[in-house]
Scaffold this motif. Structure first.
Motif, PDB file in Angstrom:
ATOM      1  N   LEU A  40       0.866  -1.213   0.034  1.00 43.46           N
ATOM      2  CA  LEU A  40       0.079  -0.149  -0.051  1.00 43.46           C
ATOM      3  C   LEU A  40       0.796   1.312  -0.038  1.00 43.46           C
ATOM      4  CD1 LEU A  40      -2.954   0.103  -0.067  1.00 43.46           C
ATOM      5  CD2 LEU A  40      -3.036   0.754   2.672  1.00 43.46           C
ATOM      6  N   TYR A  41       1.920   1.116   0.805  1.00 43.86           N
ATOM      7  CA  TYR A  41       2.565   2.393   0.999  1.00 43.86           C
ATOM      8  C   TYR A  41       3.516   2.804  -0.482  1.00 43.86           C
ATOM      9  CZ  TYR A  41       5.021   6.304   2.794  1.00 43.86           C
ATOM     10  OH  TYR A  41       5.426   7.686   2.948  1.00 43.86           O
ATOM     11  N   SER A  42       4.000   1.582  -1.194  1.00 43.41           N
ATOM     12  CA  SER A  42       4.452   1.890  -2.309  1.00 43.41           C
ATOM     13  C   SER A  42       3.578   2.426  -3.385  1.00 43.41           C
ATOM     14  CB  SER A  42       5.143   0.648  -2.961  1.00 43.41           C
ATOM     15  OG  SER A  42       4.218  -0.202  -3.258  1.00 43.41           O
ATOM     16  N   LEU A  43       2.397   2.138  -3.115  1.00 40.95           N
ATOM     17  CA  LEU A  43       1.194   2.774  -4.308  1.00 40.95           C
ATOM     18  C   LEU A  43       0.923   4.138  -3.740  1.00 40.95           C
ATOM     19  CD1 LEU A  43      -1.094  -0.308  -5.036  1.00 40.95           C
ATOM     20  CD2 LEU A  43       0.663   0.903  -6.458  1.00 40.95           C
ATOM     21  N   ARG A  44       0.888   4.470  -2.512  1.00 34.35           N
ATOM     22  CA  ARG A  44       0.533   5.839  -1.873  1.00 34.35           C
ATOM     23  C   ARG A  44       1.695   6.853  -2.206  1.00 34.35           C
ATOM     24  NH1 ARG A  44       0.421   5.205   3.999  1.00 34.35           N
ATOM     25  NH2 ARG A  44       0.063   7.379   4.249  1.00 34.35           N
ATOM     26  N   ASP A  45       2.938   6.317  -2.261  1.00 36.92           N
ATOM     27  CA  ASP A  45       4.092   7.127  -2.462  1.00 36.92           C
ATOM     28  C   ASP A  45       4.235   7.789  -3.891  1.00 36.92           C
ATOM     29  OD1 ASP A  45       6.470   8.326  -1.630  1.00 36.92           O
ATOM     30  OD2 ASP A  45       7.676   6.535  -2.170  1.00 36.92           O
ATOM     31  N   LEU A  61      -4.541   6.899   7.017  1.00 35.04           N
ATOM     32  CA  LEU A  61      -3.724   6.168   6.228  1.00 35.04           C
ATOM     33  C   LEU A  61      -2.187   5.862   7.008  1.00 35.04           C
ATOM     34  CD1 LEU A  61      -4.510   6.661   2.435  1.00 35.04           C
ATOM     35  CD2 LEU A  61      -5.173   4.608   4.028  1.00 35.04           C
ATOM     36  N   ILE A  62      -1.814   7.211   7.337  1.00 31.14           N
ATOM     37  CA  ILE A  62      -0.605   7.300   7.898  1.00 31.14           C
ATOM     38  C   ILE A  62      -0.667   6.277   9.317  1.00 31.14           C
ATOM     39  CG2 ILE A  62       1.188   8.888   9.327  1.00 31.14           C
ATOM     40  CD1 ILE A  62       0.152  11.068   7.454  1.00 31.14           C
ATOM     41  N   THR A  63      -2.147   6.672  10.060  1.00 27.09           N
ATOM     42  CA  THR A  63      -2.057   5.766  11.369  1.00 27.09           C
ATOM     43  C   THR A  63      -1.907   4.350  11.185  1.00 27.09           C
ATOM     44  OG1 THR A  63      -3.512   7.703  12.125  1.00 27.09           O
ATOM     45  CG2 THR A  63      -3.550   5.560  13.172  1.00 27.09           C
ATOM     46  N   SER A  64      -2.655   3.852  10.173  1.00 26.03           N
ATOM     47  CA  SER A  64      -2.536   2.500  10.001  1.00 26.03           C
ATOM     48  C   SER A  64      -1.332   1.975   9.405  1.00 26.03           C
ATOM     49  CB  SER A  64      -3.791   2.024   9.211  1.00 26.03           C
ATOM     50  OG  SER A  64      -3.724   2.597   8.016  1.00 26.03           O
ATOM     51  N   SER A  65      -0.681   2.542   8.700  1.00 25.92           N
ATOM     52  CA  SER A  65       0.759   2.285   8.051  1.00 25.92           C
ATOM     53  C   SER A  65       1.527   2.190   9.421  1.00 25.92           C
ATOM     54  CB  SER A  65       0.959   3.374   7.099  1.00 25.92           C
ATOM     55  OG  SER A  65       2.501   3.010   6.760  1.00 25.92           O
ATOM     56  N   ILE A  66       1.803   3.163  10.069  1.00 29.16           N
ATOM     57  CA  ILE A  66       2.881   3.025  11.113  1.00 29.16           C
ATOM     58  C   ILE A  66       2.349   1.993  12.057  1.00 29.16           C
ATOM     59  CG2 ILE A  66       3.841   4.464  12.909  1.00 29.16           C
ATOM     60  CD1 ILE A  66       3.424   7.208  11.106  1.00 29.16           C
ATOM     61  N   SER A  92       0.471  -0.581  12.128  1.00 30.84           N
ATOM     62  CA  SER A  92       0.616  -2.143  11.537  1.00 30.84           C
ATOM     63  C   SER A  92       2.095  -2.764  11.817  1.00 30.84           C
ATOM     64  CB  SER A  92       0.014  -2.177  10.191  1.00 30.84           C
ATOM     65  OG  SER A  92       0.913  -1.283   9.257  1.00 30.84           O
ATOM     66  N   LYS A  93       2.781  -1.554  11.344  1.00 29.55           N
ATOM     67  CA  LYS A  93       4.404  -2.407  11.445  1.00 29.55           C
ATOM     68  C   LYS A  93       4.815  -2.243  13.022  1.00 29.55           C
ATOM     69  CE  LYS A  93       5.612   1.222   8.495  1.00 29.55           C
ATOM     70  NZ  LYS A  93       5.280   1.660   7.379  1.00 29.55           N
ATOM     71  N   LYS A  94       4.362  -1.400  13.545  1.00 23.12           N
ATOM     72  CA  LYS A  94       4.787  -1.594  15.213  1.00 23.12           C
ATOM     73  C   LYS A  94       4.163  -2.512  16.050  1.00 23.12           C
ATOM     74  CE  LYS A  94       7.277   1.651  14.470  1.00 23.12           C
ATOM     75  NZ  LYS A  94       8.739   1.694  14.946  1.00 23.12           N
TER      76      LYS A  94
END
Ligand code: URA
Length: 444
Positions: free
Chosen positions: A164-169, A179-184, A186-188
């Motif tokens: 998802l991040y590579s497409l958002r970028d 989207l920033i919230t779920s991205s950060i 999910s990894k943590k």
């Protein structure tokens, strides 16, 4: 699932249910949605937003899209820090060994530079041999023995976020709070940390340009994190100028080495710049981590503990242990200035007298990209040795002819062009403007 029905539902402002979000996350991995359908849905989310429930569901599904580390066999409180990114933000390199020296375990997963913001992984890779992708066994071993470990997101951790991040970028959908919230998060959550301190940058060098947006992002991260069982505190810190005085991968490593060693042996910086803002943010974030890890009760106790650890030399020792444990060599730091080998120095002098009232930090970040120290596309390789040192920070008095910066360029023929770009980022006026507060607010 019919992808176009999902896109229309969000486009028209309706809430997606948990099953639909799960199908979307599955589709990122099983190909049930084409990239053009995923990016259409992302744009619909960008404009319509996600509710709290939707954001929780997206975070949770993305965290579960790959492996989830269980760190319970490692002794001690596991606490991480993450920054939303800025120019010259090199805090993690000092903070991970600092928090470890104070008794925490720091499983830190960082990112690469994005657009104008630098990335911790790129700075670490300016250290010859430093490996950022470790096996699960090695990750545990380094964390247990050094007290901190610094890695990148591999294919197994939150792969749905990676896709998802590579497409958002590349589709203008990065600056979106849910989207920033779920991205950060999910990894943590996948990396197994037990607590998280968020450094939410605000200002002209940050993803969030206004305090209102930074607060909204911080509040969303803290709320979603809490709902998913991860204790989290967010600190809003200023990014209207680079943090510290170095911008560029190797020069930022050198600035961190100086802060950890408590002396300035490598780079000659006129005007007695002291990295005091970098130290301040690092100590403050460490204090928040110590509170989350129940090592201290108050911010002042935490700050004292962090300051003592920095002064004792223990942080520098931990950093060298970390470098050795992750494939580098402590001997690199016998002559760290060699990290700049192959570059030429170019000093930029002021054409005006007055006060340095504004720095277009985003443009300064893009200058580094232009110099070869950042990427224009994901596949670009970066030159770790190029960068620049600021001789003046916001609020400084400047006279015509005073040095403003030292550039480290690969090809001296480019110096005049970089000097022009650098000078365009500065505003020098006769009346001094107040400097924004560095640590603005803590959200718990
Ligand atoms: N960092 C991330 O990991 N994800 C975002 O969306 C923004 C910053």
């Amino acid at each position: 699932m019919n992808p176009s029905k999902l896109i229309k539902k969000k486009r028209d402002g309706h809430e997606l249910n948990v099953e639909e979000i799960q199908l979307f996350v599955d589709a990122l991995q099983n190909g049930a949605m084409a990239d053009y359908q995923v990016t259409s849905l992302l744009m619909a989310i960008f404009f319509q937003g996600l509710t709290f429930q939707e954001t929780v569901a997206l975070t949770s599904s993305m965290a579960k899209s790959g492996v989830q580390y269980d760190l319970s066999s490692i002794q001690g409180p596991k606490i991480d820090k993450h920054s939303t990114g800025g120019v010259g933000d090199k805090v993690s390199l000092i903070l991970a060994p600092l928090a470890a020296a104070c008794g925490l375990k720091v499983p830190m997963m960082s990112g690469r530079g994005l657009g104008h913001t630098g990335g911790t992984l790129d700075k670490l890779q300016a250290i010859p041999g430093f490996e950022i992708l470790l096996s699960r066994e090695k990750f545990d071993h380094v964390l247990a023995n050094v007290g901190c470990v610094m890695i990148g997101q591999d294919e197994k951790i939150a792969p749905a976020d990676k896709k998802l991040y590579s497409l958002r970028d590349v589709t203008g959908t990065v600056e979106c709070i849910p989207l920033i919230t779920s991205s950060i998060l999910s990894k943590k959550i996948a990396e197994g940390t037990e607590g998280l301190v968020m450094d939410i940058k605000v200002g002209n060098g940050a993803l969030m340009h206004t305090k209102k947006n930074a607060r909204a992002l911080g509040q969303m991260i803290v709320k979603v994190s809490k709902k998913l069982g991860l204790p989290c505190q967010a600190v809003i810190t200023n990014m209207d100028q680079p943090l510290g005085y170095a911008v560029g991968n190797a020069v930022e490593v050198l600035e961190c080495v100086e802060v950890m060693q408590g002396k300035r042996p490598f780079i000659e910086v006129p005007n007695n710049l002291t990295s005091s803002d970098l130290r301040e943010v690092t100590v403050h974030l460490c204090a928040q981590m110590l509170i989350l890890g129940k090592k201290v009760r108050t911010i002042n106790e935490g700050r004292k503990m962090a300051q003592n650890a920095l002064a004792s030399g223990e942080v520098w020792k931990r950093f060298l242990l970390l470098v050795e444990a992750q494939g580098g060599s402590a001997s690199t730091f016998d002559h760290p200035e060699k990290l700049l080998t192959g570059t030429t120095k170019h000093v930029i002098r002021s054409k005006k007298t007055g006060y340095l009232n504004a720095i277009q930090s985003e443009e300064m970040g893009y200058l580094l990209v232009e110099m070869g120290g950042g990427r224009k596309k994901v596949t670009d390789t970066i030159d770790p040795a190029v960068g620049f040192l600021l001789h003046r920070k916001l609020g400084s008095r400047v006279k015509t002819g005073d040095p403003l910066a030292t550039l480290f360029v690969r090809n001296s023929a480019d110096s005049a062009q970089f000097e022009r770009l650098f000078l365009n980022t500065l505003e020098i006026h006769s009346a001094r403007k107040p400097v924004p507060k560095l640590i603005q607010e803590t959200l718990t």
